[in-house]
Structure formats: C-alpha cells, structure tokens
Motif scaffolding. Structure first.
Motif, PDB file in Angstrom:
ATOM      1  N   LYS A 156       0.824  -1.204   0.000  1.00  0.00           N
ATOM      2  CA  LYS A 156       0.000   0.000   0.000  1.00  0.00           C
ATOM      3  C   LYS A 156       0.861   1.258   0.000  1.00  0.00           C
ATOM      4  O   LYS A 156       0.502   2.272  -0.605  1.00  0.00           O
ATOM      5  CB  LYS A 156      -0.938  -0.021   1.205  1.00  0.00           C
ATOM      6  N   THR A 157       2.024   1.192   0.648  1.00  0.00           N
ATOM      7  CA  THR A 157       2.955   2.323   0.635  1.00  0.00           C
ATOM      8  C   THR A 157       3.498   2.559  -0.768  1.00  0.00           C
ATOM      9  O   THR A 157       3.617   3.706  -1.210  1.00  0.00           O
ATOM     10  CB  THR A 157       4.117   2.079   1.617  1.00  0.00           C
ATOM     11  N   LEU A 158       3.837   1.482  -1.474  1.00  0.00           N
ATOM     12  CA  LEU A 158       4.319   1.610  -2.850  1.00  0.00           C
ATOM     13  C   LEU A 158       3.247   2.212  -3.744  1.00  0.00           C
ATOM     14  O   LEU A 158       3.548   3.053  -4.605  1.00  0.00           O
ATOM     15  CB  LEU A 158       4.742   0.242  -3.388  1.00  0.00           C
ATOM     16  N   ASN A 159       2.010   1.813  -3.530  1.00  0.00           N
ATOM     17  CA  ASN A 159       0.908   2.385  -4.314  1.00  0.00           C
ATOM     18  C   ASN A 159       0.744   3.869  -4.018  1.00  0.00           C
ATOM     19  O   ASN A 159       0.542   4.681  -4.937  1.00  0.00           O
ATOM     20  CB  ASN A 159      -0.387   1.637  -4.007  1.00  0.00           C
ATOM     21  N   ASP A 160       0.861   4.244  -2.742  1.00  0.00           N
ATOM     22  CA  ASP A 160       0.785   5.659  -2.369  1.00  0.00           C
ATOM     23  C   ASP A 160       1.977   6.438  -2.924  1.00  0.00           C
ATOM     24  O   ASP A 160       1.832   7.585  -3.367  1.00  0.00           O
ATOM     25  CB  ASP A 160       0.746   5.797  -0.842  1.00  0.00           C
ATOM     26  N   PHE A 161       3.154   5.823  -2.900  1.00  0.00           N
ATOM     27  CA  PHE A 161       4.353   6.461  -3.454  1.00  0.00           C
ATOM     28  C   PHE A 161       4.146   6.760  -4.933  1.00  0.00           C
ATOM     29  O   PHE A 161       4.482   7.847  -5.424  1.00  0.00           O
ATOM     30  CB  PHE A 161       5.568   5.550  -3.263  1.00  0.00           C
ATOM     31  N   ASN A 162       3.577   5.801  -5.647  1.00  0.00           N
ATOM     32  CA  ASN A 162       3.297   5.998  -7.062  1.00  0.00           C
ATOM     33  C   ASN A 162       2.332   7.171  -7.258  1.00  0.00           C
ATOM     34  O   ASN A 162       2.539   8.021  -8.131  1.00  0.00           O
ATOM     35  CB  ASN A 162       2.685   4.725  -7.651  1.00  0.00           C
ATOM     36  N   THR A 163       1.287   7.244  -6.426  1.00  0.00           N
ATOM     37  CA  THR A 163       0.293   8.312  -6.544  1.00  0.00           C
ATOM     38  C   THR A 163       0.913   9.689  -6.340  1.00  0.00           C
ATOM     39  O   THR A 163       0.635  10.631  -7.097  1.00  0.00           O
ATOM     40  CB  THR A 163      -0.843   8.101  -5.524  1.00  0.00           C
ATOM     41  N   VAL A 164       1.768   9.817  -5.346  1.00  0.00           N
ATOM     42  CA  VAL A 164       2.326  11.122  -4.994  1.00  0.00           C
ATOM     43  C   VAL A 164       3.476  11.524  -5.918  1.00  0.00           C
ATOM     44  O   VAL A 164       3.518  12.651  -6.410  1.00  0.00           O
ATOM     45  CB  VAL A 164       2.790  11.131  -3.525  1.00  0.00           C
ATOM     46  N   PHE A 165       4.408  10.605  -6.188  1.00  0.00           N
ATOM     47  CA  PHE A 165       5.656  10.978  -6.853  1.00  0.00           C
ATOM     48  C   PHE A 165       5.721  10.616  -8.335  1.00  0.00           C
ATOM     49  O   PHE A 165       6.501  11.230  -9.073  1.00  0.00           O
ATOM     50  CB  PHE A 165       6.847  10.338  -6.134  1.00  0.00           C
ATOM     51  N   LEU A 166       4.938   9.647  -8.793  1.00  0.00           N
ATOM     52  CA  LEU A 166       5.080   9.168 -10.166  1.00  0.00           C
ATOM     53  C   LEU A 166       3.845   9.403 -11.024  1.00  0.00           C
ATOM     54  O   LEU A 166       3.952   9.884 -12.158  1.00  0.00           O
ATOM     55  CB  LEU A 166       5.399   7.663 -10.174  1.00  0.00           C
ATOM     56  N   GLU A 167       2.692   9.076 -10.507  1.00  0.00           N
ATOM     57  CA  GLU A 167       1.454   9.100 -11.294  1.00  0.00           C
ATOM     58  C   GLU A 167       1.210  10.466 -11.938  1.00  0.00           C
ATOM     59  O   GLU A 167       1.211  11.481 -11.260  1.00  0.00           O
ATOM     60  CB  GLU A 167       0.273   8.735 -10.384  1.00  0.00           C
ATOM     61  N   TRP A 168       1.049  10.479 -13.248  1.00  0.00           N
ATOM     62  CA  TRP A 168       0.769  11.636 -14.099  1.00  0.00           C
ATOM     63  C   TRP A 168       1.975  12.546 -14.321  1.00  0.00           C
ATOM     64  O   TRP A 168       1.993  13.313 -15.283  1.00  0.00           O
ATOM     65  CB  TRP A 168      -0.408  12.460 -13.568  1.00  0.00           C
ATOM     66  N   LYS A 169       3.001  12.457 -13.472  1.00  0.00           N
ATOM     67  CA  LYS A 169       4.177  13.319 -13.688  1.00  0.00           C
ATOM     68  C   LYS A 169       4.922  12.890 -14.945  1.00  0.00           C
ATOM     69  O   LYS A 169       5.268  13.710 -15.808  1.00  0.00           O
ATOM     70  CB  LYS A 169       5.122  13.308 -12.484  1.00  0.00           C
ATOM     71  N   PHE A 170       5.164  11.583 -15.063  1.00  0.00           N
ATOM     72  CA  PHE A 170       5.924  11.096 -16.206  1.00  0.00           C
ATOM     73  C   PHE A 170       5.051  10.991 -17.452  1.00  0.00           C
ATOM     74  O   PHE A 170       5.552  11.134 -18.568  1.00  0.00           O
ATOM     75  CB  PHE A 170       6.579   9.764 -15.856  1.00  0.00           C
ATOM     76  N   PHE A 171       3.752  10.767 -17.265  1.00  0.00           N
ATOM     77  CA  PHE A 171       2.847  10.832 -18.412  1.00  0.00           C
ATOM     78  C   PHE A 171       2.796  12.256 -18.962  1.00  0.00           C
ATOM     79  O   PHE A 171       2.654  12.461 -20.171  1.00  0.00           O
ATOM     80  CB  PHE A 171       1.445  10.369 -18.024  1.00  0.00           C
ATOM     81  N   THR A 172       2.900  13.238 -18.081  1.00  0.00           N
ATOM     82  CA  THR A 172       2.933  14.632 -18.529  1.00  0.00           C
ATOM     83  C   THR A 172       4.182  14.883 -19.368  1.00  0.00           C
ATOM     84  O   THR A 172       4.110  15.482 -20.451  1.00  0.00           O
ATOM     85  CB  THR A 172       2.900  15.578 -17.320  1.00  0.00           C
ATOM     86  N   ILE A 173       5.338  14.424 -18.889  1.00  0.00           N
ATOM     87  CA  ILE A 173       6.578  14.556 -19.666  1.00  0.00           C
ATOM     88  C   ILE A 173       6.437  13.825 -20.994  1.00  0.00           C
ATOM     89  O   ILE A 173       6.823  14.330 -22.059  1.00  0.00           O
ATOM     90  CB  ILE A 173       7.780  14.001 -18.869  1.00  0.00           C
ATOM     91  N   PHE A 174       5.906  12.617 -20.934  1.00  0.00           N
ATOM     92  CA  PHE A 174       5.668  11.788 -22.116  1.00  0.00           C
ATOM     93  C   PHE A 174       4.834  12.555 -23.136  1.00  0.00           C
ATOM     94  O   PHE A 174       5.165  12.612 -24.328  1.00  0.00           O
ATOM     95  CB  PHE A 174       4.919  10.533 -21.636  1.00  0.00           C
ATOM     96  N   SER A 175       3.748  13.188 -22.670  1.00  0.00           N
ATOM     97  CA  SER A 175       2.844  13.927 -23.550  1.00  0.00           C
ATOM     98  C   SER A 175       3.510  15.176 -24.117  1.00  0.00           C
ATOM     99  O   SER A 175       3.384  15.477 -25.311  1.00  0.00           O
ATOM    100  CB  SER A 175       1.570  14.319 -22.795  1.00  0.00           C
TER     101      SER A 175
END
Length: 389
Positions: A54-73
């Motif tokens: 659950k911590t890894l999932n939260d880490f993804n939400t805060v630090f990764l999710e949509w940030k790299f998709f934004t760079i990708f886009s």
C-alpha cells in the motif's frame, strides 16, 4: 517539391531522447502499478496487500502518477512540432500528412486499448491532429493556449461532468478482473471495448483527456519553438531558474497530495483539479530540469546512454510494457492477476526495465528505428523505409 521523409538521428537532440527515456521509466512503473491496483476490486487488492504494498501504491500516486505521463505527452508534442517544422522547410502541406500519421496512431492505440483500457495513444492521435490548428499561432499564443487548456478548460470540463456516474466501481472492477483472469482473448477484447465506451466515451471523460493532452502537446510545441533543448550546455542558468521556481511548488504539491490521499483535508472540486495540475506540471518540470542539469554536469555516460536508447524506441517500449503485463497477469497468459502483490510487481517492473534497456541498445546497434516506430513510419510515409543502418 520535396517529399516527406523521417526525421534523421542527426536532427534529433540527444537530450530529448534522454528525457523521453526518463519519462518511459516513470510510465513503466506507473503502468505496472496500474495493471494491479486499477484492475482489482478493493477486496481482492486489500487481501493480497501488505503495508509495504500500500505504501508503494501511495508512493506511485504522490511521486510518479501523471508526472511522467505529462513529460511523455509534452515530448510527443515536441516531436510532432519537429515534424511540422521539417515539413514547412520542405514546403509540404502538413494537413494530409499529419492526418495520415495520426490516423495510423489512432488505429495502433485502439488495438492497444483492446488489451489495456489505460491506453493513451488513441487520444494522443486526436490531440495531435488538433495541433495542426495552432501551427500558425505566435509563440506566445501557443503558450497561452496550452496553459488555458491545461489549467482552465479541463477543470471546467470536469466540473460540467461532475454528475456523471463513476464507472470505476467495485462491481465493474470485479467484472473486469474476472474477464481478465478467466476469459479468452475475445472476452478480454470485448470487455475492454465495453469498459472504454462506458468509462471514457459515454461519460465524456475522453473529451477531458483530449483537451488536456492537447494542452500538453502545445506546451511541447512551444518548447520546440523556443529551442529549449538545443545547445543545452549554454542554458545551465535557465534550467537552474526553472528548478528554483518549481521546487517550492513541487514540495507544496507533495504535501497537498499526501494529505488528500490520507483524507486529512478536503478541497472544493472547483479548484482542486487546477491546483493538482499546477503541482503535477511543476513536478514534471523539476524532474526534467534536474536531469538536464545532470547531463550538463556529467555528459553522456552509461545511464544517459540507456535512457537515450529507451527514448529512441518510445513507442515500441511503451507497447512492450503492456505485452509483458498482459502475458504475466491475464488468463490468456500466466493468469497471475490477483495473486501477485504490488512489491512483487515492482520487482518485475525493474527487471523488465533492464530487459527493455538491453533490447533497445542491442536493436539500435543494427537498426535505425524501433520495430513499432519503423512500422508507423512506413504506414505514414507510404513507402518502404530502410531499417538497417
């Protein structure tokens, strides 16, 4: 009149491929996370999850999710802009060319969406086609249109759609899980088509995503216009300034996102999305600026070479992420969905990252393009393109 031809490697900025490679690393981890978390009803996810998961999932939400998709886009928009500039130099009308290019990307995206409902390529194609309407805008107008779409238009669309029923219910996810786990390939495709229709098309969510993606594309197009990634060694102070501006915004975003995740605070939906999107873009800009400054400081080394190889074969590697996850998790493969926990999935993610880096480096020693890029180019340019170097 000259005919259209693919952008040659000598015309590509090395740092753009390196940044694109970084984006793909984040997308890879986020997608591996999504294939587990977003395809399982809460009961099953909780039953296989430890506090670490659950911590890894939260880490993804805060630090990764949509940030790299934004760079990708943003970098997709940068690349589309590069093609537009190339066509203009050759006095080639970009409308028919871009329509064909985006049409084939849409078809690739639809095929991908038949196996993974989280595909982005199909609405990238629509947003890419809309980018044509802005090619005669001034640099400032392109920037303002980008900011307007990202921070005003998309939150407004969300507000208009606020009363649409949420399709991501445990009941629907249970059905999704059962079809992925036990269904044959026809069941998987039928389920994804149905899920995409109700969750994104009928709900209006695709309109939101297309508008937001267009905003990111325009931001990338603006960065191309101002030649941000050309001669980056001469722009060290500019990237330092970006770092200084975005650092407090990023930290504020991390705190806000964590508090929202833990339900410590609530925000009015009218401005919640805009605040989060400012934080996401700021975080993305911080990540990119930090990487560029490290590149300026250390030059091209093994890490940057690995990222460049990944970034040169972005489309191929993006599709391979889904190919691996489908083979590992779905019933048409090994059927491990609902069995593999998040921390194990992350171990697979890092192992697969090494595979993709190794594959990309070996492939590019002999070939000019990744296999998916080569197929897309041939369909776009309507002629046979040499693959071997």
């Amino acid at each position: 009149m000259e005919t259209a031809s693919p952008i040659q490697q000598s015309e590509r900025a090395i740092i753009v491929d390196i940044v694109r490679g970084l984006a793909l690393v984040g997308v890879l981890i986020a997608n591996f996370t999504g294939y587990v978390y977003e395809n399982l009803p809460s009961g099953i996810f909780n039953s296989i999850s430890s506090p670490l998961d659950k911590t890894l999932n939260d880490f993804n939400t805060v630090f990764l999710e949509w940030k790299f998709f934004t760079i990708f886009s943003v970098l997709f928009g940068y690349g589309f802009g590069l093609i537009l500039v190339s066509l203009e130099k050759k006095s080639i009308n970009p409308v028919s060319f871009f329509t064909r290019r985006m049409g084939w990307l849409f078809i690739i995206g639809v095929i991908h969406a038949s196996f993974w409902w989280g595909d982005v390529l199909h609405f990238y194609a629509i947003s890419g086609l809309l980018l044509l309407a802005f090619r005669k805008f001034s640099d400032r107008s392109v920037l303002w249109a980008s900011l307007l779409l990202m921070f005003i238009v998309t939150p407004f669309i969300s507000f208009l759609l606020r009363n649409q029923p949420d399709y991501f219910t445990d009941q629907n996810l249970q059905h999704l899980y059962e079809q992925y786990k036990n269904g044959n390939i026809i069941d998987v495709v039928r389920t994804n088509i149905r899920f995409n229709y109700y969750a994104f098309i009928a709900s209006g969510s695709d309109i939101h995503d297309i508008a937001e993606t267009l905003g990111r594309f325009l931001f990338g197009y603006y960065l191309l216009r101002i030649k941000l990634f050309e001669l980056v060694n001469t722009k060290r102070m500019l990237f330092i300034k970006v770092l200084l501006v975005t650092t407090p915004l990023m930290i504020a975003y991390f705190i806000l996102r964590w508090m929202l995740l833990r339900e410590m605070i609530t925000l009015n939906e009218i401005y919640r999305e805009s605040l989060l999107k400012v934080g996401i873009l700021s975080t993305s800009c911080f990540y990119v600026s930090a990487l560029v400054l490290m590149f300026i400081r250390f030059g091209k080394n093994k890490i940057f070479s690995a990222l460049q190889a990944l970034g040169t074969m972005t489309l191929t590697n993006y599709l391979l992420i889904s190919a691996f996850c489908v083979a590992l998790l779905y019933g048409i493969g090994l059927g491990k969905l609902g069995i593999i926990s998040m921390h194990i999935m992350w171990m697979f993610a890092f192992a697969w990252l090494i595979v993709e880096i190794s594959f990309s480096k070996l492939w590019l020693k002999k070939y000019r393009f990744g296999p998916a890029e080569w197929i897309w180019r041939q369909l776009t340019y309507q002629k046979k393109i040499q693959l071997r170097k």
